[in-house]
Design an enzyme around this catalytic site. Sequence first.
Site, PDB file in Angstrom:
ATOM      1  N   ILE A 180      57.912   4.943  52.142  1.00 56.95           N
ATOM      2  CA  ILE A 180      56.597   4.356  52.360  1.00 56.95           C
ATOM      3  C   ILE A 180      55.887   4.925  53.592  1.00 56.95           C
ATOM      4  CG2 ILE A 180      57.213   2.388  53.820  1.00 56.95           C
ATOM      5  CD1 ILE A 180      55.445   0.710  51.793  1.00 56.95           C
TER       6      ILE A 180
ATOM      7  N   GLU B  29      29.818   5.270  77.651  1.00 54.89           N
ATOM      8  CA  GLU B  29      30.366   5.561  78.974  1.00 54.89           C
ATOM      9  C   GLU B  29      30.716   7.043  79.108  1.00 54.89           C
ATOM     10  OE1 GLU B  29      33.629   3.475  81.982  1.00 54.89           O
ATOM     11  OE2 GLU B  29      33.788   3.160  79.818  1.00 54.89           O
TER      12      GLU B  29
ATOM     13  N   LYS C  79      30.239   2.288  88.683  1.00 50.08           N
ATOM     14  CA  LYS C  79      31.050   1.218  88.098  1.00 50.08           C
ATOM     15  C   LYS C  79      31.778   0.458  89.199  1.00 50.08           C
ATOM     16  CE  LYS C  79      34.191   0.573  84.125  1.00 50.08           C
ATOM     17  NZ  LYS C  79      34.922   1.304  83.054  1.00 50.08           N
TER      18      LYS C  79
ATOM     19  N   CYS D 104      31.243  -1.286  80.674  1.00 51.87           N
ATOM     20  CA  CYS D 104      32.488  -1.440  79.914  1.00 51.87           C
ATOM     21  C   CYS D 104      33.381  -2.567  80.433  1.00 51.87           C
ATOM     22  CB  CYS D 104      33.246  -0.109  79.883  1.00 51.87           C
ATOM     23  SG  CYS D 104      34.549  -0.065  78.626  1.00 51.87           S
TER      24      CYS D 104
ATOM     25  N   SER E 284      58.774  12.344  51.844  1.00 54.57           N
ATOM     26  CA  SER E 284      60.148  11.960  51.529  1.00 54.57           C
ATOM     27  C   SER E 284      60.270  11.094  50.288  1.00 54.57           C
ATOM     28  CB  SER E 284      60.754  11.206  52.709  1.00 54.57           C
ATOM     29  OG  SER E 284      60.114   9.951  52.860  1.00 54.57           O
TER      30      SER E 284
END
Length: 701
Positions: A347, A28, A97, A158, A344
Amino acid sequence: MVFGLRKRILESIRIAKSRGATMRVGPELEITGYGCLDHFLEGDTCLHSWEVLAKILDSEEVKGMLCDIGMPVVHKNVIYNCRIIIYGRRVLLIRPKMWLANNGNYREMRYFTPWMKHRQTEDHYLPRIIHAVTGQTKVPFGDAVVSTVDTCIGVELCEELFTPASPHIDMGLDGVEIFTNSSGSHHELRKLYTRVELIKEATLKLGGIYLYANQQGCDGDRLYYDGCAMIACNGKIVAQGSQFSLNDVEVVTATLDLEDVRAHRAVISRNMQAASAERYQRIEVDFALSGGKFDSVRDLEDVVLNDFPIHYHRPEEEIALGPACWLWDYLRRSRTQGYFVPLSGGIDSCATSVIVFSMCRLVAEAAQRGDKQVIEDARRIAGEPEDSSYMPNDAREFCNRIFHTCYMGTENSSEETRGRAKALAQAIGSYHTDLNMDTVVTAVRNLFAFVTGVKPKFRAHGGTAAENLALQNIQARLRMVIAYLFAQLLPWVRGRSGGLLVLGSANVDESLRGYLTKYDCSSADINPIGAISKTDLKKFIAWAETSFDLPILKTFLDAVPTAELEPITETYVQADEADMGMTYDELSVFGRLRKVDKCGPYSMFTKLVHEWGSFLSPLQVAEKVKHFFFEYARNRHKMTTLTPSYHAEQYSPDDNRFDLRPFLYPARFPWQFKKIDQVAATLPDRSTVKPAEAKARMEEA
């Protein structure tokens, strides 16, 4: 930008022709890129699109090919999102479209107008630059199909695939056998399955060949378009492209037998509907997609007959690949020299760093394959001269050149987090620095005391909640200042030019809860994990431990998440979930109900009473829901300054693009909370689980 896209369009046509293809479909708005946003409202964008199309029409590559190309077109002073169907040096049809994407990340109706004259066309007068190439003055503009010598082709754009009454249904009943879909569909975790099922369903009952093209890569915004071009026939996927790749151009081809479509449609019930179907205008072209009779056994072997094994990445792999490809596109387009992360020892920053390492692995793999564009970009980013022979074949070595990590410790930091940060940096190869910023924190604290005459203290030392929060926040904000100083000067320290982009590392759940300091080290240039949940990040780290051979990651998984902004005492160690008053798993549930299921406080309570009722009483559920909405509402203002994040989750609270909600609320929701309390008091307590087991049940839920 359009020059680079023109080269890629022509390269894709060249590759398709070299494989014997007679039709080429692109994504697109491929001439401009999908992410122009308000630039679509500028006349220059449409002008340059026509200029690029003129170059394409005048090229040798398009000879003998039917091509479906995307660009914006102004028709009668109205801007449309269009497909330009060309053959040779002629424009056959401009198809606008009809159903626009206008929710979530998409605002197409801000720029474009839907074409509402279904099965109708008008004359569109071409600009002079096109007339000079094709000799045409006008072409059909509107909802029509293209009829070749051997078949009929229809366009679906789309979002039109996702609508309940998709155009392919009516086109197929009127004899269209090949459908093209040019898409700009972005990546979200676990989303690909939906797209695949819709494409299969489009031709399962109807019959036909479906050609799906999608953009791949970062288009200048928060989204990563995850490719996965596909070809389907009669409800079966027969070819699939990659979902994540560093390639600038990727072409998927297949040879199919039109007779299979015709045989599939030989059903009485389908034909009864087809006999009464409204007709489409057919734009005729004297060209055949097929070569007539098969010339050899080899031609027969090329025809796809068997099922194709569809490949789905696990969510952990999607996190490893999607944000990594996005980071590479961002790095090469911004023309900076690398990334910087305040590491740091927790996680979140660990996950951000591992994603950068994943990017370096992809670069190394592409270099080993001889990808010239990746090698050229890697040399420039690494500071190598144009005539350099440097090859980024080793992921850790390349990581050391472009990735910089820094542990910013204070007296509240532990040796465990410092050690984890250093060990991870060594494992992935990043250029690591370690500093203690107590002198800077003390200087600011002393400045406040000098000006006001009072010195704030932590809660552990007898301070108030206000003092305690202020002392935590100043540490977090100073880390952001130091991060940008180091990001600007570390290349200079290493004898190189340029600067680094600072990466944020706040996950989607912390942003949703507002568990971050405004303008702290979560304030960065971009954030690859900003729309990924803590739960998914943990799964990603567990996967990367073995997949990337990084045993150090086990220590991050085992550690209790903590900000380390308060003093550690014999009786107190700061922990994220305790500070937030809710778990990360609970936050994921709250986020999905709030955004995806569109729940307010009361409807969220009624849903969770049923879902959590076996291990929590109605009163307990009510308190959790009220606590979430109170914290969400009073921290919503932080989302207005949220670092631009890679979009990966449907419940992202990104105020700037995705989550358009107020940032000023009456945080105690007086009407809603009162109703929750009234109903909770009347409901029976169905919980049978002991408190010790409740958390485990919560995680399972």
